[in-house]
Every structure is written in structure tokens, then in C-alpha cells.
Design a protein around this motif. Structure first.
Motif, short mmCIF file in Angstrom:
data_model
loop_
_atom_site.label_atom_id
_atom_site.label_comp_id
_atom_site.label_asym_id
_atom_site.label_seq_id
_atom_site.Cartn_x
_atom_site.Cartn_y
_atom_site.Cartn_z
N MET A 195 -37.61 1.68 -51.52
CA MET A 195 -37.98 1.00 -52.75
C MET A 195 -39.26 0.24 -52.48
SD MET A 195 -35.26 -2.10 -52.94
CE MET A 195 -35.96 -3.71 -52.70
N SER A 196 -39.88 -0.20 -53.53
CA SER A 196 -41.12 -0.96 -53.41
C SER A 196 -40.82 -2.39 -53.82
CB SER A 196 -42.16 -0.33 -54.33
OG SER A 196 -43.34 -1.08 -54.32
N LEU A 197 -41.24 -3.35 -53.00
CA LEU A 197 -41.01 -4.76 -53.29
C LEU A 197 -42.36 -5.45 -53.40
CD1 LEU A 197 -39.17 -7.26 -53.55
CD2 LEU A 197 -39.29 -7.45 -51.05
N LYS A 198 -42.64 -5.99 -54.58
CA LYS A 198 -43.90 -6.70 -54.81
C LYS A 198 -43.61 -8.20 -54.82
CE LYS A 198 -47.83 -7.09 -57.88
NZ LYS A 198 -48.47 -6.58 -59.10
N ILE A 199 -44.31 -8.94 -53.96
CA ILE A 199 -44.19 -10.38 -53.91
C ILE A 199 -45.55 -10.94 -54.31
CG2 ILE A 199 -43.64 -12.39 -52.50
CD1 ILE A 199 -42.01 -10.50 -50.69
N THR A 200 -45.64 -11.39 -55.54
CA THR A 200 -46.91 -11.83 -56.10
C THR A 200 -47.51 -12.98 -55.30
OG1 THR A 200 -46.12 -11.17 -58.27
CG2 THR A 200 -48.05 -12.59 -58.21
N ARG A 201 -46.70 -13.93 -54.93
CA ARG A 201 -47.22 -15.10 -54.21
C ARG A 201 -47.87 -14.72 -52.89
NH1 ARG A 201 -44.18 -20.80 -53.60
NH2 ARG A 201 -45.89 -21.90 -52.61
N LYS A 202 -47.35 -13.69 -52.24
CA LYS A 202 -47.94 -13.21 -51.00
C LYS A 202 -49.07 -12.24 -51.28
CE LYS A 202 -45.83 -13.12 -47.24
NZ LYS A 202 -46.15 -14.05 -46.17
N GLY A 203 -49.17 -11.76 -52.53
CA GLY A 203 -50.22 -10.82 -52.88
C GLY A 203 -50.07 -9.49 -52.18
N HIS A 204 -48.83 -9.06 -51.99
CA HIS A 204 -48.60 -7.85 -51.20
C HIS A 204 -47.41 -7.08 -51.74
CE1 HIS A 204 -49.43 -5.57 -47.59
NE2 HIS A 204 -48.14 -5.54 -47.31
N THR A 205 -47.45 -5.79 -51.54
CA THR A 205 -46.35 -4.91 -51.90
C THR A 205 -45.85 -4.24 -50.63
OG1 THR A 205 -47.29 -4.51 -54.08
CG2 THR A 205 -45.66 -2.93 -53.29
N PHE A 206 -44.54 -4.26 -50.44
CA PHE A 206 -43.93 -3.69 -49.25
C PHE A 206 -43.09 -2.48 -49.61
CE2 PHE A 206 -44.25 -8.27 -48.74
CZ PHE A 206 -44.80 -8.42 -47.49
N LEU A 207 -43.10 -1.47 -48.76
CA LEU A 207 -42.11 -0.41 -48.84
C LEU A 207 -40.91 -0.93 -48.06
CD1 LEU A 207 -44.07 2.91 -48.24
CD2 LEU A 207 -43.11 2.06 -50.36
N ALA A 208 -39.73 -0.79 -48.62
CA ALA A 208 -38.56 -1.36 -47.97
C ALA A 208 -37.38 -0.40 -48.03
CB ALA A 208 -38.19 -2.68 -48.64
N LYS A 209 -36.50 -0.57 -47.06
CA LYS A 209 -35.26 0.20 -46.99
C LYS A 209 -34.11 -0.80 -47.05
CE LYS A 209 -32.51 3.12 -44.01
NZ LYS A 209 -32.36 3.74 -42.72
N VAL A 210 -33.11 -0.52 -47.88
CA VAL A 210 -31.95 -1.39 -47.99
C VAL A 210 -31.13 -1.26 -46.71
CG1 VAL A 210 -29.80 -1.84 -49.23
CG2 VAL A 210 -31.88 -1.26 -50.50
N VAL A 211 -30.86 -2.39 -46.06
CA VAL A 211 -30.08 -2.42 -44.84
C VAL A 211 -28.63 -2.81 -45.16
CG1 VAL A 211 -29.84 -3.51 -42.56
CG2 VAL A 211 -32.11 -3.01 -43.47
N TRP A 212 -28.47 -3.77 -46.07
CA TRP A 212 -27.13 -4.19 -46.48
C TRP A 212 -27.20 -4.75 -47.89
CZ3 TRP A 212 -26.64 -9.19 -48.06
CH2 TRP A 212 -27.57 -10.11 -47.60
N TRP A 213 -26.06 -4.77 -48.57
CA TRP A 213 -25.97 -5.50 -49.83
C TRP A 213 -24.54 -5.95 -50.07
CZ3 TRP A 213 -27.21 -0.21 -51.47
CH2 TRP A 213 -26.19 0.42 -52.14
N ARG A 214 -24.44 -7.07 -50.73
CA ARG A 214 -23.15 -7.64 -51.08
C ARG A 214 -23.33 -8.30 -52.44
NH1 ARG A 214 -22.35 -10.29 -46.73
NH2 ARG A 214 -23.38 -12.19 -47.40
N ASP A 215 -22.64 -7.76 -53.44
CA ASP A 215 -22.77 -8.24 -54.82
C ASP A 215 -24.23 -8.16 -55.25
OD1 ASP A 215 -20.02 -8.73 -54.88
OD2 ASP A 215 -20.29 -10.73 -54.05
N ASN A 216 -24.85 -9.31 -55.54
CA ASN A 216 -26.25 -9.30 -55.98
C ASN A 216 -27.22 -9.74 -54.88
OD1 ASN A 216 -24.99 -11.86 -56.34
ND2 ASN A 216 -26.68 -12.53 -57.62
N PHE A 217 -26.74 -9.79 -53.62
CA PHE A 217 -27.59 -10.13 -52.48
C PHE A 217 -27.89 -8.88 -51.68
CE2 PHE A 217 -25.16 -13.90 -53.54
CZ PHE A 217 -26.16 -14.84 -53.65
N VAL A 218 -29.16 -8.73 -51.28
CA VAL A 218 -29.59 -7.51 -50.60
C VAL A 218 -30.48 -7.86 -49.42
CG1 VAL A 218 -30.89 -5.36 -50.88
CG2 VAL A 218 -29.52 -6.24 -52.79
N GLY A 219 -30.26 -7.20 -48.29
CA GLY A 219 -31.14 -7.34 -47.14
C GLY A 219 -31.97 -6.07 -47.00
N VAL A 220 -33.27 -6.22 -46.86
CA VAL A 220 -34.15 -5.05 -46.74
C VAL A 220 -34.97 -5.16 -45.47
CG1 VAL A 220 -34.31 -4.65 -49.23
CG2 VAL A 220 -36.03 -6.08 -48.12
#
Length: 119
Positions: free
Chosen positions: A54-79
Motif C-alpha cells: 500500500m502507499s502511505l502519504k505523510i504530509t507533514r514529512k512531505g513523503h510517500t512510503f511504499l509499505a507492507k502490512v506486518v500486523w493489524w488488530r481492529d483499527n490499529f495497523v503496523g507497517v
């Protein structure tokens, strides 16, 4: 429990946008902590995410990351961030439109003052 991360994460609260589909579907999220190698995300509700990429854009950092989901629980996700170059997202013209809107607002405020005799 042993620490599995390769680098320590700093606690932050950044706004983020996760692009989760090929058709440009996206979801707003909050980045709770971040490192060079990954991040912990919180979504407003339970979300279905692609595990591969997935693509994660963090405006404050001014950067977009390609990311892979490592874990998730309910609405919390580690990438984990991928090493490949980030996907280029369409450039938003929102900042330019906002700037023009503010300029137009000031012009209208001046004109109103002229018409009511305050200017």
C-alpha cells in the motif's frame, strides 16, 4: 516479549493517507509512531488492507512510503516500509486553490468595506 523492530520508533501524531486500492481508494489515518523502517497506524474504524503493498502519504514529512502490512488488530495497523522508490501519487492542487480562495476573500472584504463606506 523480544523487540523485533530493526530501529526504534519515535512517538508522533501525524495525519496520513493510506492508498489501499488500485482504483485510488484511500483512507485517512493517524501515524502513532514512526521509524526509518516502519510505522504504527490508527484508522477511525476497522479497515481491510492489502497485505502485499500500500502507499502511505505523510504530509507533514512531505513523503510517500511504499509499505507492507506486518500486523493489524481492529483499527490499529503496523507497517514496514519497502526499500523501493515510493509510488508517485497524483499532485493535489488543493494548496493552490486554497491560496487563491484566501486572496479572493481578502478582495471581497476590501470591496465590502468600500461599499459600506469604511474603506
Amino acid at each position: 516479549m523480544p523487540e523485533r523492530r530493526q530501529s526504534t520508533r519515535g512517538k508522533v501524531i501525524y495525519g496520513g493517507v493510506a492508498e489501499i486500492g488500485e482504483n485510488g481508494a484511500s483512507r485517512d489515518c493517524v501515524v502513532r509512531n514512526i521509524s526509518e523502517k516502519g510505522a504504527h497506524l490508527e484508522f477511525s474504524n476497522v479497515v481491510k488492507l492489502p497485505r502485499e503493498q500500500m502507499s502511505l502519504k505523510i504530509t507533514r514529512k512531505g513523503h510517500t512510503f511504499l509499505a507492507k502490512v506486518v500486523w493489524w488488530r481492529d483499527n490499529f495497523v503496523g507497517v514496514a516500509f519497502r526499500d523501493e522508490a515510493p509510488v508517485e501519487l497524483p499532485v493535489s492542487d488543493l494548496e493552490e486553490r486554497l491560496r487563491k480562495s484566501e486572496q479572493k476573500k481578502r478582495q471581497l472584504q476590501r470591496r465590502i468595506k468600500e461599499l459600506i463606506g469604511e474603506g
